[in-house]
Design a protein around this motif. Structure first.
Motif, PDB file in Angstrom:
ATOM      1  N   GLN A  60       0.953  -1.091  -0.013  1.00 29.29           N
ATOM      2  CA  GLN A  60       0.054   0.010   0.038  1.00 29.29           C
ATOM      3  C   GLN A  60       0.881   1.319   0.044  1.00 29.29           C
ATOM      4  O   GLN A  60       0.654   2.286  -0.721  1.00 29.29           O
ATOM      5  CB  GLN A  60      -0.931  -0.040   1.128  1.00 29.29           C
ATOM      6  CG  GLN A  60      -2.073  -0.958   1.071  1.00 29.29           C
ATOM      7  CD  GLN A  60      -3.365  -0.354   0.363  1.00 29.29           C
ATOM      8  OE1 GLN A  60      -2.997   0.351  -0.542  1.00 29.29           O
ATOM      9  NE2 GLN A  60      -4.253  -0.789   0.602  1.00 29.29           N
ATOM     10  N   THR A  61       1.904   1.266   0.854  1.00 31.06           N
ATOM     11  CA  THR A  61       2.844   2.426   1.012  1.00 31.06           C
ATOM     12  C   THR A  61       3.588   2.659  -0.414  1.00 31.06           C
ATOM     13  O   THR A  61       3.619   3.590  -0.859  1.00 31.06           O
ATOM     14  CB  THR A  61       4.041   2.073   1.963  1.00 31.06           C
ATOM     15  OG1 THR A  61       3.313   1.955   3.263  1.00 31.06           O
ATOM     16  CG2 THR A  61       5.034   3.425   2.064  1.00 31.06           C
ATOM     17  N   LYS A  62       3.887   1.681  -1.045  1.00 26.78           N
ATOM     18  CA  LYS A  62       4.545   1.573  -2.269  1.00 26.78           C
ATOM     19  C   LYS A  62       3.549   2.252  -3.351  1.00 26.78           C
ATOM     20  O   LYS A  62       4.180   3.037  -4.411  1.00 26.78           O
ATOM     21  CB  LYS A  62       5.340   0.452  -2.575  1.00 26.78           C
ATOM     22  CG  LYS A  62       6.526   0.064  -1.723  1.00 26.78           C
ATOM     23  CD  LYS A  62       7.246  -1.238  -2.071  1.00 26.78           C
ATOM     24  CE  LYS A  62       8.330  -1.586  -1.075  1.00 26.78           C
ATOM     25  NZ  LYS A  62       9.228  -0.362  -0.854  1.00 26.78           N
ATOM     26  N   ALA A  64       1.260   4.174  -2.861  1.00 28.90           N
ATOM     27  CA  ALA A  64       0.782   5.426  -2.632  1.00 28.90           C
ATOM     28  C   ALA A  64       1.904   6.283  -3.421  1.00 28.90           C
ATOM     29  O   ALA A  64       1.755   7.259  -4.031  1.00 28.90           O
ATOM     30  CB  ALA A  64       0.844   5.614  -1.326  1.00 28.90           C
ATOM     31  N   ALA A  67       1.453   6.478  -7.110  1.00 26.65           N
ATOM     32  CA  ALA A  67       0.530   7.355  -7.595  1.00 26.65           C
ATOM     33  C   ALA A  67       1.135   8.761  -7.358  1.00 26.65           C
ATOM     34  O   ALA A  67       0.824   9.579  -8.296  1.00 26.65           O
ATOM     35  CB  ALA A  67      -0.578   7.330  -6.322  1.00 26.65           C
ATOM     36  N   LYS A  68       1.974   9.094  -6.375  1.00 24.72           N
ATOM     37  CA  LYS A  68       2.758  10.544  -6.484  1.00 24.72           C
ATOM     38  C   LYS A  68       3.605  10.640  -7.734  1.00 24.72           C
ATOM     39  O   LYS A  68       3.779  11.672  -8.390  1.00 24.72           O
ATOM     40  CB  LYS A  68       3.679  10.441  -4.965  1.00 24.72           C
ATOM     41  CG  LYS A  68       2.639  10.783  -3.905  1.00 24.72           C
ATOM     42  CD  LYS A  68       3.447  10.916  -2.670  1.00 24.72           C
ATOM     43  CE  LYS A  68       2.670  11.055  -1.334  1.00 24.72           C
ATOM     44  NZ  LYS A  68       3.409  11.319  -0.254  1.00 24.72           N
ATOM     45  N   GLU A  88      -3.944   6.121 -13.001  1.00 22.79           N
ATOM     46  CA  GLU A  88      -4.428   6.194 -11.886  1.00 22.79           C
ATOM     47  C   GLU A  88      -5.687   5.350 -11.619  1.00 22.79           C
ATOM     48  O   GLU A  88      -5.879   4.743 -10.709  1.00 22.79           O
ATOM     49  CB  GLU A  88      -4.988   7.782 -11.783  1.00 22.79           C
ATOM     50  CG  GLU A  88      -5.692   8.186 -10.580  1.00 22.79           C
ATOM     51  CD  GLU A  88      -4.952   8.015  -9.382  1.00 22.79           C
ATOM     52  OE1 GLU A  88      -5.369   7.788  -8.221  1.00 22.79           O
ATOM     53  OE2 GLU A  88      -3.762   8.199  -9.680  1.00 22.79           O
ATOM     54  N   ILE A  91      -4.125   2.253 -10.431  1.00 19.79           N
ATOM     55  CA  ILE A  91      -3.926   2.285  -8.909  1.00 19.79           C
ATOM     56  C   ILE A  91      -4.954   2.091  -8.068  1.00 19.79           C
ATOM     57  O   ILE A  91      -4.820   1.592  -6.846  1.00 19.79           O
ATOM     58  CB  ILE A  91      -3.001   3.614  -9.105  1.00 19.79           C
ATOM     59  CG1 ILE A  91      -1.528   3.458  -9.424  1.00 19.79           C
ATOM     60  CG2 ILE A  91      -2.869   3.816  -7.208  1.00 19.79           C
ATOM     61  CD1 ILE A  91      -0.909   4.778  -9.565  1.00 19.79           C
ATOM     62  N   ARG A  95      -5.379  -0.664  -5.219  1.00 24.42           N
ATOM     63  CA  ARG A  95      -5.684  -0.209  -3.985  1.00 24.42           C
ATOM     64  C   ARG A  95      -6.820  -1.074  -3.138  1.00 24.42           C
ATOM     65  O   ARG A  95      -6.599  -1.474  -2.179  1.00 24.42           O
ATOM     66  CB  ARG A  95      -5.574   1.293  -3.919  1.00 24.42           C
ATOM     67  CG  ARG A  95      -5.692   1.781  -2.360  1.00 24.42           C
ATOM     68  CD  ARG A  95      -5.980   3.194  -2.425  1.00 24.42           C
ATOM     69  NE  ARG A  95      -4.592   3.820  -2.779  1.00 24.42           N
ATOM     70  CZ  ARG A  95      -4.503   4.763  -3.557  1.00 24.42           C
ATOM     71  NH1 ARG A  95      -5.697   5.143  -4.281  1.00 24.42           N
ATOM     72  NH2 ARG A  95      -3.375   5.024  -4.049  1.00 24.42           N
ATOM     73  N   THR A  99      -6.640  -3.612   0.004  1.00 20.21           N
ATOM     74  CA  THR A  99      -7.297  -3.492   1.054  1.00 20.21           C
ATOM     75  C   THR A  99      -8.262  -4.296   1.576  1.00 20.21           C
ATOM     76  O   THR A  99      -8.285  -4.817   2.681  1.00 20.21           O
ATOM     77  CB  THR A  99      -8.269  -2.022   0.716  1.00 20.21           C
ATOM     78  OG1 THR A  99      -7.288  -0.898   0.578  1.00 20.21           O
ATOM     79  CG2 THR A  99      -9.216  -1.816   2.018  1.00 20.21           C
TER      80      THR A  99
END
Length: 143
Positions: A60-62, A64, A67-68, A88, A91, A95, A99
């Motif tokens: 999840q962190t990767k 995010a 996405a940046k 996007e 992504i 995500r 989740t």
């Protein structure tokens, strides 16, 4: 547990494919530079690697971070808005899958914890009955 691992791998594979489809054409230089494509593809690989290792929070962190990178590439004019939107969208789908997998893993962890607590609760009852017989008096006497 093995079916959970298979489910994670399948979801991971589907997510990686979705992300890769969002990046399709980048190596050919259709929408953006090879360097931008490589950076984004490396981000996809990091997400996939973390998820496959069972590190869903890390994935999840990767994701995010990816996405940046995608947003930054759009802001710098390195990718077009159509390509940005496709990435996007992928992504967002990945995500949601991650989740869901995290929720399933947490549910399984809590169920396992409950089973362990129930087993522990049953064991002292059986042992405690045997110990109380030999101890006349002791703690908790009313009189």
């Amino acid at each position: 547990m093995r079916s959970d691992a298979r489910r994670v791998r399948r979801a991971l594979a589907a997510g990686a494919v979705a992300l890769a489809l969002g990046l399709t054409g980048c190596a050919a230089g259709t929408d953006y530079a090879t360097q931008t494509a490589s950076t984004l593809q490396h981000g996809v690989l990091e997400v996939a690697t973390a998820a496959q290792a069972g590190d869903l929070a890390g994935a999840q962190t990767k994701l995010a971070a990816l996405a940046k990178l995608n947003d930054a590439a759009l802001a710098k004019g390195e990718i077009g808005s159509d390509r940005h939107a496709a990435i996007e969208s992928s992504i967002v789908a990945v995500r949601a899958d991650l989740t869901q997998l995290q929720d399933q893993a947490e549910k399984e962890r809590l169920q396992q914890q409950l089973r362990q607590l129930q087993q522990q609760q049953q064991k002292p009852d059986q042992k405690g009955k045997g110990k109380d017989k030999g101890k006349g008096g002791g703690e908790g006497g009313d009189g």
